[in-house]
Write an enzyme that holds these catalytic residues in place. Structure first.
Site, PDB file in Angstrom:
ATOM      1  N   HIS A 214       1.298  81.555 -62.591  1.00 34.67           N
ATOM      2  CA  HIS A 214       2.061  80.733 -63.543  1.00 34.67           C
ATOM      3  C   HIS A 214       2.396  81.495 -64.829  1.00 34.67           C
ATOM      4  CE1 HIS A 214       1.705  77.212 -61.075  1.00 34.67           C
ATOM      5  NE2 HIS A 214       0.383  77.217 -61.118  1.00 34.67           N
TER       6      HIS A 214
ATOM      7  N   HIS B  98       1.039  75.320 -55.854  1.00 38.74           N
ATOM      8  CA  HIS B  98       1.976  75.158 -56.975  1.00 38.74           C
ATOM      9  C   HIS B  98       3.002  76.296 -56.994  1.00 38.74           C
ATOM     10  CE1 HIS B  98      -1.949  73.334 -58.146  1.00 38.74           C
ATOM     11  NE2 HIS B  98      -1.151  72.337 -58.510  1.00 38.74           N
TER      12      HIS B  98
ATOM     13  N   ASP C 283      -5.309  76.065 -52.615  1.00 43.77           N
ATOM     14  CA  ASP C 283      -5.248  74.655 -53.026  1.00 43.77           C
ATOM     15  C   ASP C 283      -4.327  73.847 -52.104  1.00 43.77           C
ATOM     16  OD1 ASP C 283      -3.180  76.150 -54.143  1.00 43.77           O
ATOM     17  OD2 ASP C 283      -3.605  75.545 -56.219  1.00 43.77           O
TER      18      ASP C 283
HETATM   19  C1  SP5 Z   1      -3.247  78.709 -60.334  1.00 41.84           C
HETATM   20  C2  SP5 Z   1      -3.067  77.232 -60.142  1.00 41.84           C
HETATM   21  O1  SP5 Z   1      -3.263  76.725 -59.040  1.00 41.84           O
HETATM   22  N1  SP5 Z   1      -2.755  76.488 -61.221  1.00 41.84           N
HETATM   23  C3  SP5 Z   1      -2.557  75.090 -61.114  1.00 41.84           C
HETATM   24  C4  SP5 Z   1      -2.360  74.406 -62.421  1.00 41.84           C
HETATM   25  C5  SP5 Z   1      -2.181  72.944 -62.239  1.00 41.84           C
HETATM   26  N2  SP5 Z   1      -2.395  72.225 -63.436  1.00 41.84           N
HETATM   27  C6  SP5 Z   1      -1.938  70.873 -63.498  1.00 41.84           C
HETATM   28  C7  SP5 Z   1      -2.417  70.064 -62.334  1.00 41.84           C
HETATM   29  C8  SP5 Z   1      -1.947  68.638 -62.424  1.00 41.84           C
HETATM   30  C9  SP5 Z   1      -2.519  67.885 -61.260  1.00 41.84           C
HETATM   31  N3  SP5 Z   1      -2.293  66.484 -61.375  1.00 41.84           N
HETATM   32  C10 SP5 Z   1      -2.923  65.733 -60.328  1.00 41.84           C
HETATM   33  C11 SP5 Z   1      -4.161  65.077 -60.827  1.00 41.84           C
HETATM   34  C12 SP5 Z   1      -4.903  64.353 -59.725  1.00 41.84           C
HETATM   35  N4  SP5 Z   1      -5.645  63.250 -60.285  1.00 41.84           N
HETATM   36 ZN    ZN Z   2      -2.171  76.199 -57.483  1.00 43.40          ZN
END
Ligand code: SP5
Ligand code: ZN
Length: 341
Positions: free
Chosen positions: A159, A197, A284
């Site tokens: 990211h 992501h 993930d």
């Molecule tokens: C490297 C990597 O995998 N970074 C991921 C960053 C994600 N950050 C925000 C995630 C938001 C997830 N929202 C869902 C919440 C479930 N309750």
């Molecule tokens: Zn990720």
């Protein structure tokens, strides 16, 4: 397979991130790398070596110098204000605000970040540079003739863009390594991002280039982080047009849908004529991941590794996400073992 690992990852140990409207303990923890290292040892994947220091030059091949200086100095400047807790931004430069870079550390924190989930701590710069060195040492070994190397990078990197951090990432380890491979004679390098992501940072870095192909399979940004990038119509710009491929899949997509996208990506890599492959390896996509919504099961990661091996390219794996800490080691090593089988 050779693994590159540094204990310095522990120096990044954030307290909390803003998620679903509340401050929660960071999902991106030192225990993740501990679990992966334990699985590498237990499964006897191969030798484990320490990274060599490469300094700032290879980092500045893909990152803005002022951004790097900010990362290096941010914690000291923040703690000089009497603060003894993590630095998190609290606003962003949205439409019609001034574009000037603020002088003050608090303004710079907002300017150089994309979210409120990526705390800067006392050890962030040391940990992030050690992760970059881990990826760079992996690239060294590929140049030296190794077939495949696993860079156990933490904090993750995909990211992190030319001049901003976010998504638990500060320096883009995979992009730094891909650039190092280019600088050391590999004419065409493909970066395949299989994290849940979208790899917005890697896309940003290589978007106008035809010598580095970027492909990402990820949760559809219509509903998934990072929301503002990762759509299928982002195909590259200028000389880079046709060298960027996004495969957004609806949250909840099944395993077979995911592997159809993988096959499309692998076809493109073969057509491109890549001389080396860098894999942004996030797990993930696992069905039990606490913040993601794909359904891969642990054996599916073996299949992923085997398919990647089918490209028959020198391959550098860089660890990205994966937040189901219990199975993260099994899932990562399954990919690497599947690759070697
Ligand atoms: C490297 C990597 O995998 N970074 C991921 C960053 C994600 N950050 C925000 C995630 C938001 C997830 N929202 C869902 C919440 C479930 N309750
Ligand atoms: Zn990720």
């Amino acid at each position: 397979m050779l693994t590159v690992y540094s204990d310095s990852h522990r120096l990044q140990h954030g307290q909390s991130e803003l998620i679903d409207g509340t401050l929660k303990p960071c999902f991106e923890t030192p225990s993740r790398a501990d679990m992966v290292l334990a699985a590498v040892r237990e499964r006897e994947l191969g030798d484990i070596i320490h990274p060599r220091r490469h300094g700032l030059d290879p980092i500045l091949r893909v990152h803005d110098a002022d951004y790097a200086r900010f990362l290096e100095t941010a914690w000291q400047r923040w703690s000089d204000m009497g603060r003894d807790y993590d630095a998190l931004p609290k606003m962003w430069q949205v439409r019609r605000l001034r574009e000037a870079i603020p002088d003050h550390v608090e303004g710079q924190l907002c300017y150089y970040s994309m979210d409120c989930g990526t705390p800067i701590t006392a050890g962030t710069w040391a940990a992030a540079t050690a992760a970059a060195d881990t990826a760079l040492t992996g690239a060294d070994r590929l140049i030296g003739g190794e077939r495949a190397v696993f860079a156990l990078t933490r904090p993750p990197g995909h990211h992190a863009a030319f001049d901003y951090c976010g998504g638990y990432c500060f320096l883009n380890n995979a992009a730094i390594a891909a650039q190092a491979l280019r600088d050391r004679g590999m004419r065409k390098v493909a970066v395949l991002d299989v994290d849940y992501h979208h790899g917005n940072g890697t896309q940003d870095i290589f978007y106008r280039r035809a010598d580095v192909l970027f492909l990402s399979i990820h949760g559809d940004p219509r509903t998934e982080y990072p929301f503002f990038l990762g759509f299928a119509d982002e195909k590259g710009e200028g000389e880079g047009l046709g060298y960027n491929f996004n495969f957004p899949l609806s949250a909840g997509s099944c395993v077979s849908t995911w592997f159809v996208a993988l096959d499309c990506a692998l076809d493109q890599i073969a057509r491109f004529g890549a001389e080396a492959l860098v894999v942004s390896l996030g797990v993930d996509t696992y069905r039990g991941d606490p913040i993601s919504r794909f359904q891969l099961d642990s054996p599916d990661f073996v299949t992923l590794g085997a398919r990647l091996a089918g490209l028959k390219l020198p391959t550098l794996f860089c660890l990205e996400g994966g937040y189901a800490v219990g199975p993260i080691g099994t899932n990562v090593v399954n990919v690497l073992a599947g690759f070697e089988a």
